[in-house]
Design an enzyme around this catalytic site. Structure first.
Site, PDB file in Angstrom:
ATOM      1  N   GLN A  55     -41.808  14.717   7.795  1.00  0.00           N
ATOM      2  CA  GLN A  55     -40.611  13.915   8.059  1.00  0.00           C
ATOM      3  C   GLN A  55     -41.014  12.858   9.073  1.00  0.00           C
ATOM      4  O   GLN A  55     -41.343  13.186  10.215  1.00  0.00           O
ATOM      5  CB  GLN A  55     -39.527  14.832   8.623  1.00  0.00           C
ATOM      6  CG  GLN A  55     -38.398  14.122   9.347  1.00  0.00           C
ATOM      7  CD  GLN A  55     -37.200  13.866   8.464  1.00  0.00           C
ATOM      8  OE1 GLN A  55     -36.599  14.797   7.954  1.00  0.00           O
ATOM      9  NE2 GLN A  55     -36.875  12.595   8.294  1.00  0.00           N
ATOM     10  N   GLY A  56     -41.057  11.610   8.640  1.00  0.00           N
ATOM     11  CA  GLY A  56     -41.431  10.538   9.557  1.00  0.00           C
ATOM     12  C   GLY A  56     -40.197   9.801  10.046  1.00  0.00           C
ATOM     13  O   GLY A  56     -39.068  10.254   9.839  1.00  0.00           O
ATOM     14  N   ALA A  57     -40.431   8.666  10.698  1.00  0.00           N
ATOM     15  CA  ALA A  57     -39.324   7.889  11.233  1.00  0.00           C
ATOM     16  C   ALA A  57     -38.579   7.140  10.129  1.00  0.00           C
ATOM     17  O   ALA A  57     -37.409   6.819  10.263  1.00  0.00           O
ATOM     18  CB  ALA A  57     -39.845   6.897  12.261  1.00  0.00           C
ATOM     19  N   GLU A  58     -39.263   6.861   9.038  1.00  0.00           N
ATOM     20  CA  GLU A  58     -38.656   6.047   7.984  1.00  0.00           C
ATOM     21  C   GLU A  58     -38.631   6.739   6.633  1.00  0.00           C
ATOM     22  O   GLU A  58     -37.994   6.258   5.720  1.00  0.00           O
ATOM     23  CB  GLU A  58     -39.458   4.754   7.803  1.00  0.00           C
ATOM     24  CG  GLU A  58     -39.702   3.993   9.074  1.00  0.00           C
ATOM     25  CD  GLU A  58     -39.160   2.591   9.011  1.00  0.00           C
ATOM     26  OE1 GLU A  58     -39.074   2.041   7.918  1.00  0.00           O
ATOM     27  OE2 GLU A  58     -38.789   2.065  10.072  1.00  0.00           O
ATOM     28  N   ALA A  59     -39.407   7.810   6.520  1.00  0.00           N
ATOM     29  CA  ALA A  59     -39.531   8.421   5.198  1.00  0.00           C
ATOM     30  C   ALA A  59     -39.655   9.931   5.313  1.00  0.00           C
ATOM     31  O   ALA A  59     -40.073  10.458   6.336  1.00  0.00           O
ATOM     32  CB  ALA A  59     -40.748   7.856   4.472  1.00  0.00           C
ATOM     33  N   ASP A  68     -51.112  -1.135   8.706  1.00  0.00           N
ATOM     34  CA  ASP A  68     -50.829   0.011   9.593  1.00  0.00           C
ATOM     35  C   ASP A  68     -52.064   0.914   9.632  1.00  0.00           C
ATOM     36  O   ASP A  68     -52.007   2.087   9.266  1.00  0.00           O
ATOM     37  CB  ASP A  68     -49.596   0.765   9.068  1.00  0.00           C
ATOM     38  CG  ASP A  68     -49.064   1.788  10.067  1.00  0.00           C
ATOM     39  OD1 ASP A  68     -49.478   1.759  11.247  1.00  0.00           O
ATOM     40  OD2 ASP A  68     -48.230   2.629   9.674  1.00  0.00           O
ATOM     41  N   LYS A  75     -42.397  10.468  -1.813  1.00  0.00           N
ATOM     42  CA  LYS A  75     -42.104   9.846  -0.516  1.00  0.00           C
ATOM     43  C   LYS A  75     -40.812   9.070  -0.667  1.00  0.00           C
ATOM     44  O   LYS A  75     -40.727   8.167  -1.496  1.00  0.00           O
ATOM     45  CB  LYS A  75     -43.251   8.916  -0.131  1.00  0.00           C
ATOM     46  CG  LYS A  75     -43.014   8.105   1.130  1.00  0.00           C
ATOM     47  CD  LYS A  75     -44.264   7.326   1.525  1.00  0.00           C
ATOM     48  CE  LYS A  75     -44.054   6.534   2.810  1.00  0.00           C
ATOM     49  NZ  LYS A  75     -45.268   5.823   3.227  1.00  0.00           N
TER      50      LYS A  75
HETATM   51  N1  LIG Z   1     -50.426  11.374  -1.040  1.00  0.00           N
HETATM   52  C1  LIG Z   1     -50.466  12.199   0.004  1.00  0.00           C
HETATM   53  N2  LIG Z   1     -51.174  13.351  -0.045  1.00  0.00           N
HETATM   54  C2  LIG Z   1     -51.205  14.183   1.002  1.00  0.00           C
HETATM   55  N3  LIG Z   1     -50.564  13.977   2.160  1.00  0.00           N
HETATM   56  C3  LIG Z   1     -49.841  12.848   2.280  1.00  0.00           C
HETATM   57  C4  LIG Z   1     -49.759  11.901   1.224  1.00  0.00           C
HETATM   58  N4  LIG Z   1     -48.966  10.883   1.615  1.00  0.00           N
HETATM   59  C5  LIG Z   1     -48.593  11.190   2.861  1.00  0.00           C
HETATM   60  N5  LIG Z   1     -49.102  12.355   3.289  1.00  0.00           N
HETATM   61  C6  LIG Z   1     -48.895  13.005   4.597  1.00  0.00           C
HETATM   62  O1  LIG Z   1     -47.635  12.615   5.085  1.00  0.00           O
HETATM   63  C7  LIG Z   1     -47.784  11.850   6.290  1.00  0.00           C
HETATM   64  C8  LIG Z   1     -46.788  10.697   6.302  1.00  0.00           C
HETATM   65  O2  LIG Z   1     -46.980   9.879   5.162  1.00  0.00           O
HETATM   66  P1  LIG Z   1     -47.013   8.292   5.290  1.00  0.00           P
HETATM   67  O3  LIG Z   1     -47.117   7.733   3.923  1.00  0.00           O
HETATM   68  O4  LIG Z   1     -48.067   7.909   6.274  1.00  0.00           O
HETATM   69  O5  LIG Z   1     -45.545   7.993   5.844  1.00  0.00           O
HETATM   70  P2  LIG Z   1     -45.028   7.321   7.203  1.00  0.00           P
HETATM   71  O6  LIG Z   1     -44.654   5.938   6.791  1.00  0.00           O
HETATM   72  O7  LIG Z   1     -43.868   8.154   7.618  1.00  0.00           O
HETATM   73  O8  LIG Z   1     -46.158   7.329   8.213  1.00  0.00           O
HETATM   74  C9  LIG Z   1     -49.249  11.405   6.315  1.00  0.00           C
HETATM   75  O9  LIG Z   1     -49.731  11.204   7.627  1.00  0.00           O
HETATM   76  C10 LIG Z   1     -49.931  12.556   5.618  1.00  0.00           C
HETATM   77  O10 LIG Z   1     -50.137  13.614   6.530  1.00  0.00           O
HETATM   78 MG   LIG Z   2     -48.133   6.934   8.080  1.00  0.00          MG
END
Ligand SMILES: Nc1ncnc2c1ncn2[C@@H]1O[C@H](COP(=O)(O)OP(=O)(O)O)[C@@H](O)[C@H]1O
Ligand SMILES: [Mg+2]
Length: 299
Positions: free
Chosen positions: A101-105, A210, A116
């Site tokens: 769970q991130g700040a935007e997604a 990023d 996502k």
């Molecule tokens: N395709 C993927 N496979 C495995 N883990 C993923 C994948 N995409 C994202 N993650 C995990 O989820 C986290 C957040 O995804 P990310 O796309 O970086 O979103 P945000 O924009 O919230 O940073 C990543 O740091 C990673 O740990």
């Molecule tokens: Mg990220």
């Protein structure tokens, strides 16, 4: 995860309510291949009826977000999946787990795929919020498609929806580079690889936007560094944009991996020179970008 009762859900505000529904059933927004557990399905039905009831009563002023989601999300549960699933009562199993769970997604994992979904941010004006999420979702999907054509190590895109603001892509097994570097001390090899990969992106005029070690996964199967999170990326031939991309990487490495800094960034630049023929110009410009940064912080 604690499951909330319908009454508990009702006590919360409307946006909260919808998030709770999604979270309480671990709902995958955009997967064609999920199953709901029977209990969760019934719960969903209850909430669905409850929402219809509330709509009749118009007891909630901000019903729009709910309608928007409900109309798109629920039919897929009721009319596609469950028709078949219901026939086979034992076939209700959840394969979906919340990954991040991130700040935007919010990210869910379903076997070998990741969903996502970019959720709305209450503090943004709603039309701006929507267009921003749409833009980033589309952009991420477009860049992932391009990277696949290039054979660049990034998750393969399965599909995306710019109404549900979600993308479905391959799950990349392994730890983020951030975690790998925090646990160990062999940064040189990875540093060079970061640089080589960024150089490859820049050669194709892709700016990541990023570049942090949380957005790189050390693929457990191939051992290759795999780049993710292309929502802020852009296509640009400008030396300046490439230099700024590297500048942000520099800042991120200094902030997160100070124990290996500055060597980690210097090694990355060595890798960068190997793959981007414009490296000399970009590194020249990087110096200017740094200088501007210094001047700004003095003022
Ligand atoms: N395709 C993927 N496979 C495995 N883990 C993923 C994948 N995409 C994202 N993650 C995990 O989820 C986290 C957040 O995804 P990310 O796309 O970086 O979103 P945000 O924009 O919230 O940073 C990543 O740091 C990673 O740990
Ligand atoms: Mg990220």
């Amino acid at each position: 995860m604690k499951k909330l009762t319908v009454q508990e859900l009702c006590l919360k505000g409307q946006d909260m309510l919808f998030l709770c529904i999604l979270q309480s059933i671990n709902f995958p927004i955009d997967s064609g291949s999920f199953r709901l557990q029977k209990q969760e399905f019934l719960m969903c039905m209850k909430v669905f009826h409850l929402m219809l009831f509330m709509k009749q009563k118009e007891s909630f002023s901000n019903i729009k977000i709910f309608q928007e989601r409900y109309v798109t999300v629920l039919p897929s549960i009721f009319f596609n999946e469950t028709k078949q699933s219901l026939k086979n009562k034992d076939d209700f199993s959840i394969t979906m787990i919340k990954l991040f769970q991130g700040a935007e997604a919010i990210l869910y994992k379903d076997n070998a795929t990741v969903i996502k979904e970019r959720f709305s941010k209450a503090y943004r004006l709603s039309h701006l919020d929507e267009s921003l999420r749409k833009f980033r979702t589309r952009r991420e999907a477009k860049v992932l498609t391009k990277l696949d054509e290039m054979n660049f190590p990034a998750p393969k895109l399965h599909h995306f929806s710019d109404t549900r603001m979600s993308i479905v892509m391959d799950f990349v097994p392994g730890e983020t580079l951030k975690d790998v570097l925090k646990h160990g001390d062999e940064y040189q090899h990875f540093a060079r690889e970061i640089g080589q990969k960024v150089g490859t992106l820049h050669k194709e005029h892709i700016i990541h936007g990023d570049l942090t070690t949380s957005n790189m996964i050390v693929n457990a199967k191939t051992s290759e560094l795999t780049f993710i999170d292309f929502g802020l990326s852009s296509f640009s031939e400008k030396i300046e944009d490439k230099a700024v991309d590297l500048f942000l990487l520099d800042r991120a490495l200094e902030g997160t991996h100070f124990e290996f800094y500055p060597e980690i960034f210097e090694d990355a630049l060595e890798g960068y020179k190997e793959t981007n023929p414009e490296a000399v110009d970009v590194l020249d410009r990087l110096e200017q970008v740094r200088q501007r940064g210094r001047n700004k912080s003095k003022n």
